[in-house]
Design a protein around this motif. Structure first.
Motif, PDB file in Angstrom:
ATOM      1  N   VAL A 214       0.865  -1.179   0.000  1.00 18.07           N
ATOM      2  CA  VAL A 214       0.000   0.000   0.000  1.00 18.07           C
ATOM      3  C   VAL A 214       0.902   1.230   0.000  1.00 18.07           C
ATOM      4  O   VAL A 214       1.472   1.581   1.031  1.00 18.07           O
ATOM      5  CB  VAL A 214      -0.909   0.018   1.248  1.00 18.07           C
ATOM      6  N   LYS A 217       1.492   3.850   2.807  1.00 15.88           N
ATOM      7  CA  LYS A 217       1.521   3.181   4.114  1.00 15.88           C
ATOM      8  C   LYS A 217       2.741   2.268   4.223  1.00 15.88           C
ATOM      9  O   LYS A 217       3.543   2.389   5.136  1.00 15.88           O
ATOM     10  CB  LYS A 217       0.250   2.345   4.312  1.00 15.88           C
ATOM     11  N   THR A 218       2.859   1.306   3.293  1.00 17.39           N
ATOM     12  CA  THR A 218       3.983   0.374   3.336  1.00 17.39           C
ATOM     13  C   THR A 218       5.275   1.123   3.005  1.00 17.39           C
ATOM     14  O   THR A 218       6.262   1.044   3.734  1.00 17.39           O
ATOM     15  CB  THR A 218       3.770  -0.771   2.334  1.00 17.39           C
TER      16      THR A 218
ATOM     17  N   GLY B  85       0.076  -4.124   4.815  1.00 15.35           N
ATOM     18  CA  GLY B  85       0.061  -3.150   5.894  1.00 15.35           C
ATOM     19  C   GLY B  85       1.307  -2.293   5.853  1.00 15.35           C
ATOM     20  O   GLY B  85       2.052  -2.346   4.891  1.00 15.35           O
ATOM     21  N   PRO B  86       1.600  -1.512   6.866  1.00 16.35           N
ATOM     22  CA  PRO B  86       0.753  -1.268   8.033  1.00 16.35           C
ATOM     23  C   PRO B  86      -0.404  -0.347   7.667  1.00 16.35           C
ATOM     24  O   PRO B  86      -0.197   0.662   7.022  1.00 16.35           O
ATOM     25  CB  PRO B  86       1.709  -0.572   9.003  1.00 16.35           C
ATOM     26  N   LEU B  87      -1.615  -0.694   8.077  1.00 16.38           N
ATOM     27  CA  LEU B  87      -2.786   0.084   7.698  1.00 16.38           C
ATOM     28  C   LEU B  87      -3.305   0.900   8.876  1.00 16.38           C
ATOM     29  O   LEU B  87      -2.938   0.651  10.023  1.00 16.38           O
ATOM     30  CB  LEU B  87      -3.871  -0.862   7.178  1.00 16.38           C
ATOM     31  N   GLY B  88      -4.167   1.841   8.580  1.00 17.19           N
ATOM     32  CA  GLY B  88      -4.725   2.704   9.615  1.00 17.19           C
ATOM     33  C   GLY B  88      -3.714   3.739  10.061  1.00 17.19           C
ATOM     34  O   GLY B  88      -2.549   3.705   9.664  1.00 17.19           O
TER      35      GLY B  88
END
Lengths: 458, 326
Positions: A214, A217-218, B85-88
Motif C-alpha cells: 500500500v 503506508k507500506t 500493511g501497516p494500515l490505519g
C-alpha cells in the motif's frame, strides 16, 4: 445489418457468474468485418481515445488474419481483451462510424473482442499462420520506473515503459493486480481469466508486480522517488460516495464498492470462498452508471429481486448500452426520475423512501439537472440498499504525501501529466478522469511517453 | 507468501503468531493493523499489530470463526498467502502525563505496543486488563514489565479482581485525574468506558469494525463519529470515544453473523457463540446482560445517561453524515 452477438439465454445466465456474451464465430466475424467501408478518412479512429487503427484491424479480420489484427491493436493497446468488453463503444468509435449515420455501426467492440479471444487460436487460422514475427526485445536502458496501482492506467504505462526498455515495478495494494478490472467489473462482463492473461503478457515483458504494498503506508512516494528514476501514480477512484441521508448506517445498506469487491475480488458468490455476502430478497440499487448495473446484475445472480432507482431518465444513464439491455433481459426493474430520501428500518433495512424528480436546465457536467418534486414521496419495501452513486479519487496519496491536490483529493497534473513532485507523474481517475477504462489507458500511455522523454533528456 | 516464525497458544483459544513481513515493519507503529489472507479462498481479515521487530510482526487472536480457526491450525514454518500493511493511522503518542489503558480480550494485544510506546515517552501508564478467566489473560508478564500499575480483572474471578474492567476504572476515576484514557476491546466495553469518563477524562477508543480492503475503498467499516461518517480503516482506528456512536457499531458488527456461522459450521462443525463476530478483536464476551443488570441497579447512572443522551442528540439531528463528493 449488424451481426448480433451470440449471447447466453437469460434464464441460464442469471444462475451463474459466467460471461453473458459468447463471442463471434470466425464466419460471423468475417461477415461483420466485411461491412466496414474502409473509409479513406476513418472517423472511428478519432473516436478512439488511444487512436487504434480500427479499419486496419478489421481488414485483417476480413482476410482471416487474426494474428495480424491483434498485432495492430496491441501496438496501441495492451489491454485488448479488456477494451473489447468494457469500452462504451456506442459513445466512442462506433458513434463515429459512417454506417451509424444511416443504420447500425460496425460492431467494432465485438470484433476487438473476437480478436483478443482468438489471437492464439491456431484452429481458426487455416493455412494462414503468419510468420512468427519475433518481437524484438527492447534494448535495456538501465533506468527504472515505479507504477503505483495496477489498474488500467498503471498497466498501460507499465507495458509501454517496459516496451521501451525500462525496468518497471508495479505496486498494488490489494492481493491481486488489476485494480478496477479485478475488484470492480464482474466476471459475467469481464472474465478474470482475460485480466490474468493480459497481466501475464505484461509480466512476460519483464514488468515486476508487488502485491500487498500500500503506497503511502507500506512505503511512501518519497521512498519510491529515491529508488526509482520515475514514478507514475494511477491509484484511481476508490472513495465511494454516500448520499448523507437518514438510515445509511443500517445493516443492509452497502456501497456498490463493497458489494462488488466481495463478489469480484473475494469471489463471495462461490461457496468455496470464505468471504460472506448478503443474499437479500428485495434489493434496491441506487445509481445509473456501470457500477449500478453491475451491482444489480450481480445481486440478481445471488437470487435477489432487483430494482434500479435512478434520479435522471433512461436517456441520461451513463451505463454501457449493452449492459442495460442485458439487465432488462435478466428481469431487473428500473425506476427513473426517482431518488431516495431516507432509509427505513431499525438496525436492519426494511424499506426505502423515494421521491420523484424532474429534469430542469443543465448542471455542471452538462447533463440535465434533476430536481425533486415536492410531496411525491413514496415508500418501497426492501432488505438491501446498494449505493452506486459515484466515487471520488482515492485520498490515500493526497493524505500521505506532500503533493499538490484539489479539494476532492484528486492530484493536479500539467499537460504532460507531471505532478508537483519531481519525476512523479499521475493519470487515470486519480487526476479526475471520467471513469472509463480506455481514458485511463490513454493517460497511462501519455505518461509513459513523457516519462521516456524526461529520462532520455537526463 | 509470508512465513510463520512462531506460533504459540497463550491461553484458552488464544494464539500468538509471529509472521515474517519485512515490508511492513519499516513504518509500522502502535495502533496500526494488517490485513491478511491465509490462502487463495480465505477472506481478508484485519488484525492489530501486537508486537514487532525488525523483520516480523506478531498478531494475537481468539478463535471465533472460520478464519481464526484456520489460522490456529497453522504451524511454525507454514506460510500465509497475503499480508498487507501497516494500515490505519498510528495512535497519537505524546507526553500526556498519566494514561490509563483499559483493554479487554484480544484488545490487550493492541494495548501492549501502545503502553510500551507511551511509557518510553515518560508517561505514567496504568493498565487494566480484562479476560474471561485466568487462562485467557494476555501477556500479563509483559505488561507487568512496562506498566506503572497493572490491574487484572476476570469475569469468573479466577484471577485478580472478580469484575469487569470498568469497575476498577470507575474507582480510579474518583480518586485521580487521567490526562488520557484509551479503551481497546469489545464495543460494549468501550461504550461503557466512554460513559464513565464522559466529562472526566479525554478518552480514545480503537475501533475494529468489519472491513474488506482496509484502504478506504469499500466503506464497509464506516462508523458514525460526531456528526460525520468516518472510515475506521483510513480515518481511524483511533477515535474520540465521546463522539463515537457505539450502538450502530454494535449492530453493524453482526451484519454477516448468519453467513459466518454457516461457514464456520460447515468447515469446523461447531457452533460459534453469538456476539463474537469473526473479524474483530473482541473476545471477552462480557455479556450485555451483566452490564444492563448493573445499570438497572444503579438508578443514578440511568438518570445521568438519559441526560447525556438528550445532550448528545441535538447536534446529531442537525446535520446528516458525510458530504458527498463532487
Amino acid at each position: 445489418m449488424r451481426i448480433p452477438m451470440p449471447i447466453r439465454k437469460e434464464k441460464e445466465r442469471i444462475l451463474d457468474f459466467k460471461e453473458v456474451n459468447i463471442g463471434y464465430s470466425l464466419n460471423e466475424a468475417v461477415a461483420e468485418a466485411s461491412r466496414c467501408l474502409q473509409c479513406k478518412n476513418p472517423e472511428c479512429i478519432e473516436g478512439c481515445p488511444i487512436g487504434v487503427d480500427i479499419p486496419g484491424f478489421i481488414k485483417c479480420i476480413k482476410n482471416k488474419n487474426i494474428k495480424g489484427a491483434a498485432q495492430i491493436i496491441r501496438k496501441m493497446n495492451n489491454l485488448l481483451g479488456v477494451c473489447g468488453r468494457v469500452c462504451p463503444q456506442e459513445r466512442l468509435c462506433e458513434e463515429k462510424c459512417i454506417l451509424a449515420k444511416k443504420g447500425e455501426a460496425v460492431a467494432i467492440g465485438h470484433l476487438a473482442r473476437f480478436t483478443s479471444d482468438n489471437e492464439d487460436n491456431i484452429f481458426i487460422l487455416p493455412n494462414k499462420i503468419p510468420k512468427n514475427q519475433k518481437q524484438k526485445k527492447a534494448k535495456r536502458l538501465h533506468k527504472n520506473a515505479a507504477i503505483v496501482g495496477s489498474g488500467p492506467s498503471g498497466l498501460a504505462c507499465a507495458a509501454d515503459l517496459a516496451g521501451m526498455g525500462y525496468d518497471v515495478t508495479v505496486y498494488e495494494a490489494l492481493h491481486e493486480p488489476g485494480g478496477v478490472l479485478r475488484y470492480g467489473i464482474p466476471e459475467f462482463r469481464l472474465p478474470k481469466k482475460i485480466v490474468n492473461d493480459e497481466i501475464e503478457k505484461i509480466r512476460k515483458m519483464g514488468v515486476g508486480f508487488l502485491v500487498n504494498h500500500v503506497i503511502g503506508k507500506t512505503f511512501t512516494i518519497d521512498d519510491l522517488q529515491k529508488e526509482y528514476d520515475a514514478v507514475f501514480i494511477g491509484t484511481g477512484a476508490g472513495l465511494p460516495n454516500l448520499p448523507s441521508i437518514q438510515g445509511e448506517h443500517l445493516n443492509g445498506v452497502i456501497t456498490a464498492n463493497e458489494f462488488l469487491t466481495r463478489i469480484n475480488l473475494m469471489k463471495a458468490y462461490s461457496p468455496d470462498y470464505d468471504t460472506p455476502v448478503k443474499k437479500a430478497k428485495q434489493v434496491i440499487v441506487v445509481g445509473g452508471g456501470n457500477t449500478a448495473v453491475d451491482s444489480a446484475r450481480a445481486a440478481k445472480r445471488l437470487g435477489s429481486d432487483v430494482t434500479i432507482v435512478y434520479r435522471r431518465s433512461f436517456a441520461e444513464m451513463p451505463a454501457r448500452m449493452e449492459e442495460i439491455k442485458h439487465a432488462k433481459e435478466e428481469g431487473i426493474n428500473f425506476i427513473f426520475l426517482t431518488q431516495p430520501t431516507r432509509i427505513i428500518g431499525r438496525k436492519k433495512v426494511q424499506g426505502i423512501e423515494l421521491i420523484q424528480m424532474m429534469l430542469e436546465g443543465q448542471d455542471s457536467s452538462g447533463r440535465m439537472k434533476p430536481v425533486p418534486i415536492e410531496n411525491t414521496e413514496f415508500e418501497m419495501g426492501c432488505n438491501q440498499v446498494i449505493f452506486a452513486i459515484g466515487q471520488g479519487p482515492n485520498p490515500m496519496m493526497a493524505k500521505t504525501t506532500k503533493i499538490s491536490h484539489r479539494m476532492d483529493k484528486s492530484i493536479v497534473v500539467d499537460s504532460k501529466l507531471r505532478t508537483s513532485k519531481t519525476r512523479v507523474f499521475a493519470g487515470g481517475d486519480i487526476i479526475g478522469g471520467d471513469a472509463t477504462v480506455i481514458r485511463a489507458i490513454r493517460d497511462g500511455k501519455i505518461a509513459a511517453l513523457h516519462i521516456d522523454e524526461m529520462l532520455r533528456e537526463k | 507468501m509470508y512465513k510463520i516464525l512462531k506460533k504459540q497458544k497463550i491461553g484458552q483459544g488464544i494464539y500468538e503468531l509471529r509472521i515474517e513481513a519485512k515490508h511492513i515493519v519499516k513504518y509500522a507503529k502502535p495502533g496500526n493493523f494488517i490485513i491478511l489472507r491465509k490462502n487463495e479462498t480465505g477472506e481478508r481479515a484485519p488484525f492489530t499489530i501486537a508486537n514487532l521487530d525488525n523483520k516480523s510482526i506478531t498478531i494475537l487472536f481468539n478463535v471465533v470463526g472460520k478464519t481464526t480457526a484456520d489460522l490456529a491450525k497453522l504451524k511454525k514454518g507454514d506460510s500465509i498467502k497475503d499480508v498487507a500493511g501497516p494500515l490505519g493511522n498510528p495512535s497519537e503518542i505524546g507526553e500526556f502525563g498519566t494514561v490509563c489503558i483499559v483493554s479487554g480480550g484480544t484488545g490487550c494485544a493492541s494495548a501492549y505496543l501502545l503502553s510500551k510506546a507511551l511509557k518510553e515517552k515518560r508517561n505514567k501508564v496504568i493498565n487494566i486488563l480484562g479476560a474471561k478467566s485466568k487462562d485467557q489473560i494476555i501477556w500479563e508478564d509483559k505488561f507487568s514489565n512496562i506498566s506503572d500499575r497493572l490491574i487484572v480483572c476476570t469475569d469468573d474471578g479466577s484471577k485478580g479482581m472478580h469484575c469487569l474492567v470498568t469497575k476498577p476504572l470507575e474507582k480510579l476515576l474518583k480518586k485521580q485525574y487521567f490526562n488520557r484514557v484509551i479503551a481497546i476491546g469489545p464495543p460494549v466495553m468501550m461504550k461503557e468506558v466512554a460513559r464513565l469518563t464522559y466529562q472526566r477524562a479525554r478518552t480514545f477508543v480503537h475501533l475494529a469494525p468489519i472491513m474488506v480492503d482496509g484502504i478506504g475503498m469499500c466503506g464497509g467499516c464506516r462508523v458514525k463519529v460526531g456528526n460525520e461518517t468516518k472510515f475506521a480503516c483510513v480515518d481511524g482506528p483511533e477515535f474520540d470515544a465521546h463522539e463515537v456512536d457505539f450502538d450502530s457499531i454494535i449492530y453493524r458488527n453482526s451484519r454477516y453473523f448468519d453467513e459466518e456461522q454457516e461457514s464456520h459450521e460447515k468447515h469446523h462443525g461447531s457452533c460459534i457463540t453469538k456476539a463474537a463476530t469473526k473479524k474483530k478483536t473482541p473476545v471477552k464476551q462480557k455479556s450485555k446482560k451483566t452490564i444492563s443488570k448493573k445499570k438497572a441497579a444503579n438508578k443514578k447512572d440511568i438518570a445521568s445517561r438519559k441526560k447525556k443522551k438528550t445532550i448528545n442528540k441535538k447536534p446529531v439531528k442537525k446535520k446528516t453524515a458525510r458530504k458527498t463528493k463532487k
